[in-house]
Every structure is written in C-alpha cells, then in structure tokens.
Write an enzyme that holds these catalytic residues in place. Sequence first.
Site, short mmCIF file in Angstrom:
data_model
loop_
_atom_site.label_atom_id
_atom_site.label_comp_id
_atom_site.label_asym_id
_atom_site.label_seq_id
_atom_site.Cartn_x
_atom_site.Cartn_y
_atom_site.Cartn_z
N ARG A 267 57.35 27.14 35.52
CA ARG A 267 56.46 27.87 35.92
C ARG A 267 56.47 28.37 37.70
O ARG A 267 56.05 29.20 38.12
CB ARG A 267 55.26 26.82 36.21
CG ARG A 267 54.28 26.83 34.91
CD ARG A 267 53.54 25.60 34.78
NE ARG A 267 52.61 25.82 33.58
CZ ARG A 267 52.09 25.03 33.00
NH1 ARG A 267 52.08 23.73 33.42
NH2 ARG A 267 51.22 25.20 31.91
N GLN A 303 40.47 45.84 63.84
CA GLN A 303 40.59 44.53 63.51
C GLN A 303 40.50 44.57 61.84
O GLN A 303 41.22 43.50 61.40
CB GLN A 303 39.78 43.88 64.22
CG GLN A 303 40.14 43.42 65.77
CD GLN A 303 39.11 42.46 66.14
OE1 GLN A 303 38.47 41.93 65.76
NE2 GLN A 303 39.69 42.03 67.76
N GLU A 388 51.67 32.09 30.72
CA GLU A 388 52.14 30.72 31.44
C GLU A 388 51.25 29.86 31.81
O GLU A 388 51.72 29.03 32.84
CB GLU A 388 53.50 31.08 32.34
CG GLU A 388 54.45 32.10 31.89
CD GLU A 388 55.62 31.42 31.39
OE1 GLU A 388 55.68 30.15 31.43
OE2 GLU A 388 56.39 32.13 30.79
N GLY A 389 50.28 29.72 31.29
CA GLY A 389 49.32 28.85 31.58
C GLY A 389 48.13 29.65 32.52
O GLY A 389 48.59 30.13 33.85
N SER A 391 45.33 30.28 35.29
CA SER A 391 44.79 29.65 36.52
C SER A 391 43.83 28.40 36.20
O SER A 391 43.95 27.31 37.01
CB SER A 391 43.98 30.31 37.37
OG SER A 391 44.80 31.40 37.98
#
Length: 408
Positions: A267, A303, A388-389, A391
């Site tokens: 991970r 900005q 890979e998993g 969120s």
Amino acid sequence: MSSTFSLDPGADQLAVRDWLHGFAADVIRPAAAEWDEREETPWPVIQEAAKLGIYSLDFYAQQYFDPSGVGIPIAMEELFWGDAGIGLSIVGTTLAAVAVLANGTDEQIGTWTPQMFGTPDDVKVAAFCSSEPDAGSDVGALRTRAVYDEAKDEWVLNGTKTWATNGGIAAVHVVVASVDPELGTRGHASFVVPQGTPGLSQGQKFKKHGIRASHTAEVVLDGVRVPGSCLLGGKEKLDERLARAREGVKRSGGRGNAAMATFEASRPAVGAQAIGIARAAYEVALDYARTREQFGRPIIDNQGVAFQLADMKTRIDAARLLVWRASWMAANNQPFTAAEGSMSKLYAGETAKFVTAQAMQILGGNGFTREYPVERMHRDSAIYTIFEGTSEIQRLVIARAISGMPIR
C-alpha cells in the site's frame, strides 16, 4: 537493526532518484502518449528498463531492503512521474514478487522471483491474481478453489480471476484461492502457476479509462494442476494455520490471509505511485500558470490560481510524508497500529485525483485536450481510489484500527 526515521534521503537514495528521473524524462515520457493510445504493453520500454537494471529483481530487492524504507517509494514516484501506464507495466511484476516474499519459503523465493523478470534479452512479467467478479473488496467471497490431490501431491485450481495486472501474459501467476471455504479469509492460500500450465488461460482483456499501457485481464483456471511445491509457504505451514483457525485462534500480525499480507506490504508503494502522478500534473500546471497570459499578465498573478497551486503542493508534500512514514515503519518492523499503511494509500490516492483535476482546471480548455498530458494524468489518477483497496476500504481499515471495534 532499526534505522532512525529521517526526511533527508541519503546520498545513495538521491543518486537512485536522479537516475530514475532521467530514465522517466528521457524514455518513459516521450513514449507515454503512444502507448496510452495503443493500449498495449510497452515491451520495448520494459526491455530498455531491464537493460539499464531498473527492471530487475536485484534493483527492487535493493530498494525493498533499504533500511531507510524510502527506496521503494522514491523509485515508484519517479517512474510514475514519467507515466502511470508505463510505470505500472514496469513495476506490476513486483506485486506478484511481494506475494512470494510475504508468503513463500526461501526456496520458493529463490526459484520463482527470478523467473518473474526474465533477462534483459528476454523480459518476462508476473501477475498477482486475487480479485474475482464477485470478490473485490469482499475478499471473503472468493470462489476460486484449490483442492489437494494427496495421491499425486498436486493442487487442483478452478475459478476465474479478474482485474489482474499482466493476467494471461505473465510468465508466473500468483493465484489466491480458498482451500477451506468455511474459514472465510483465513482459509485462503497462494499458489504459483507457471505460464503454459494446462487449464490456465486469459479471459477478457479490459479496455480501461486510464493506465492504458498496463495490461489488465481476466485469468481463467479450469482444472489447473500444480505440484505441491507451488503452494506458497508449504503444506505443513498451511495445515498448522488452518488448524489454529478451526480452533478459533486468530493468527497474530494479520499475515494469515495470503492476499492481505500482499496488500499490507504494497500500500505505501501504491501511494508513492499516486504521488508521482500528482507531482507531474502539478509541475505542468505551475509551468503553464507562469507562462499563460490573460488580461495582460500571467494567470499565476491571480490569487485564485496561485492558491490552487499552493493547495496542490501542500497536499503532495503531506501525502509523501505519510508514505515515507509508513514505508519506514514497514522496513523497520514497526506495527501499523493506526493503519498507517492504509492512511498513506488513502491520502495519496485522493490527492492524485484532486491535484490532476485542479491541473486540468488551471489549463482550462487545453487541459481537456490530449495535446497536454494532464488529461491523461487525470484519467490515470482515477484508479488510485479504487485498486489495492478502495478509499472506502482504507477508511474502514483505519476506523477499525483506531477504534478497536468491528466496524462494518
């Protein structure tokens, strides 16, 4: 012997970083758009990486065993800064290699990992096969079965794997299968299946939104027979673990599940890949904002744009710190008591999606075209909150770790 955690890479790590950055800039980036369009494995690039020693067992072993822990994340970040699809084609083999390292015996490691890479003149790739059509995040729903034929000392595998990087084109497939369905995830084991084994075939090759240069396909196992020596860890170790599981004794350290042992180790490295994508998009956006003029001045003078870039840079650096911390902890056998590995992958993946989206916004209409690379980077980033998993799974792992509760 544990090393002291440091945010200052040593001379060796910096030399590797600069070497890989040069390869990414000179070889990977010029080829990125072509292989993204072709949606094919970039064998010439992999071979070039092999000739330079980048695509090799020795190189990844050196980075993996670097006591600072940052060898692998530095390598991943630079390669994926070049391009995620090609980067994954170069490093995709390492997931299968990690599976063997995490679960195999010394003899198995010595036998199979060299075959995963081949030679510079005859490069090979490997595949880690865990996910299934009905078992992605829910690894307990895995249906691929492995049945032991004691008379022949062979395992018979049947099932279909999906979303396998290098699936079907790999010289070595590492397959996670259930040997005792009643035990759920604790009844899983990993098996090595060499290319050409009868009954092993490639199913559907997926046409993907991003990381198109990386081959992703189904792997079909129809009566596949492999010798007993292809069970990672060996049968004696498996039988002991299954006996403890049947008695209701959980194995400490979380290594009892073959797939999870691999994901835990990988991970932070996946998080580093996401950081590479994010950093690449940020650099394109920063350069564009400095040179693009509207209303008589560079757009970075506004900005609204400058603050976007400030947020992008801050999130990239924060994600890298989480990845480096988790990588150092793993290298020095420090337990992830607060799911630090999942934290690093979660935040880095979310950061890649955020930064690439902001980069497209800063480039405006140009960012939406394939004339600029941020469009491809944005597509590539999307997978980093999924594979890979997801969120959501990372948040579940973290929540369980910090609460001590079986949150569902």
